[in-house]
Design an enzyme around this catalytic site. Structure first.
Site, PDB file in Angstrom:
ATOM      1  N   ILE A  49     -19.969  22.151  36.381  1.00 29.57           N
ATOM      2  CA  ILE A  49     -20.469  21.207  37.126  1.00 29.57           C
ATOM      3  C   ILE A  49     -18.584  20.826  37.642  1.00 29.57           C
ATOM      4  CG2 ILE A  49     -22.506  21.305  36.139  1.00 29.57           C
ATOM      5  CD1 ILE A  49     -20.714  18.876  34.286  1.00 29.57           C
ATOM      6  N   HIS A  50     -18.131  21.655  38.829  1.00 31.07           N
ATOM      7  CA  HIS A  50     -17.236  20.989  39.451  1.00 31.07           C
ATOM      8  C   HIS A  50     -17.408  19.761  40.153  1.00 31.07           C
ATOM      9  CE1 HIS A  50     -16.306  25.534  40.010  1.00 31.07           C
ATOM     10  NE2 HIS A  50     -17.692  25.775  40.180  1.00 31.07           N
ATOM     11  N   ASP A  51     -18.224  19.786  40.727  1.00 27.07           N
ATOM     12  CA  ASP A  51     -18.400  18.382  41.939  1.00 27.07           C
ATOM     13  C   ASP A  51     -18.352  17.399  40.880  1.00 27.07           C
ATOM     14  OD1 ASP A  51     -17.402  20.362  44.049  1.00 27.07           O
ATOM     15  OD2 ASP A  51     -19.622  20.355  44.502  1.00 27.07           O
TER      16      ASP A  51
END
Ligand code: RIB
Ligand code: CA
Length: 314
Positions: free
Chosen positions: A240-242
């Site tokens: 869940i990079h962003d």
């Protein structure tokens, strides 16, 4: 906190948008849509559709860059379609929003908001850094007054996800990223060093699945696509990079960071690599905070819980 998200929407961008709306301390004042995971126009339309679905159609969506610096066009590659689906949101079909994008380009919107809100404003960029670079080029002083600039991008201590050296967002516009990191503005880099520590799998979505609403169904559908397809090796789990870049703007103290003066390689096999600037090694002031650690399980639980609570509200 007043927030502008600049997204290349993108499943994890959509998750960051949902997270921003779910958090009561965030006032989302605008969203940019730029090229990256999808074309600029698709990114803008995804933002409009998602905001309508999430009950926030009043949030302005501004068109961002449609190609990188030094190029005259852009086409997302197969890598993007594999991770995010043909439409950027895991092939989940959303009703088309009635509203339209605003006329103001994203970079101009960023500058105007920075002039107005200064330190009250946080800017989180989760696609190529083209809009942020354009905004700094338009009015560096205004952008220097912003309270927090957090970017998802880069890989300092781990390999890239696009090439052995480069992370996708930086790789999409290395020249713009170099401009941002060399601007001297304080920037928090939330790169693969830390985002790969925060992954969701099916069990994390249990509470979202219990909610019967179009928004919940869309978020579950997108996330299922994402955690099944993000890894090139077939491993299940989607980073869940962003949303983590948003978390770094909200809770900077929750991260361990490496202060450094960064540059970006723009040519050759290392194109898109984020690396310490050799010319500035001796400078005591460091302008970039590279996030290298976070309480990963706690963040995944906080993120999933906040969205579940929000979806469950009337
Ligand atoms: O490398 C991960 C990043 O690239 C994320 O922002 C994802 O949405 C894509 O833009
Ligand atoms: Ca993104």
């Amino acid at each position: 906190m007043k927030l502008i998200l600049d997204l290349d929407t993108g499943i994890d961008d959509a998750l960051a948008l949902a997270y921003a709306l779910a958090l009561p301390q965030v006032e989302l004042i605008g969203v940019g849509g730029c090229f990256g995971n999808v074309t600029r126009d698709r990114s803008v339309q995804n933002n409009l559709d998602l905001l309508a679905l999430f009950g926030a159609p009043e949030v302005p969506v501004c068109p961002g860059a449609d190609h990188p610096w030094g190029a005259d066009g852009y086409r997302p590659g197969d890598f993007k379609y594999r991770v995010h689906g043909e439409n950027g949101i895991g092939n989940v079909l959303l009703p088309a929003a009635g509203g339209r994008a605003c006329e103001t380009p994203a970079a101009r919107f960023l500058v105007e908001a920075a002039r107005r809100w200064g330190g009250e404003l946080a800017v989180v960029a989760t696609g190529p850094l083209t809009d942020l670079a354009d905004a700094i080029r338009l009015d560096r002083a205004a952008m220097a007054s912003v309270g927090a600039i957090s970017v998802m991008g880069g890989a300092l201590t781990v390999p890239g996800n696009r090439t052995p050296f480069a992370e996708a967002n930086i790789c999409d516009d290395p020249a713009a990223a170099k401009y941002v990191f060399e601007s001297g503005l304080p920037v928090t880099m939330v790169g693969l060093d830390v985002t790969l520590q925060t992954k969701i799998v099916g069990a994390d979505l249990a509470r979202w699945r219990q909610v019967e609403s179009p928004a919940a169904a869309a978020l579950v559908g997108m996330s299922e696509y994402y955690y099944t397809n993000e890894s090139e090796t077939g491993e299940i789990g989607g980073a869940i990079h962003d949303p983590l870049a948003l978390e770094a703007a909200l809770c900077p103290g929750a991260f361990s960071v490496l202060p450094i003066n960064l540059t970006v390689e723009t040519e050759g096999p290392g194109r898109g690599r984020t690396i310490g600037d050799p010319a500035l090694l001796g400078r005591p002031e460091k302008t970039t905070r590279v996030c290298v650690g976070v309480g990963a399980a706690a963040f995944v639980a906080k993120f999933c819980g906040a969205i579940a609570d929000w979806l469950g509200r009337d």
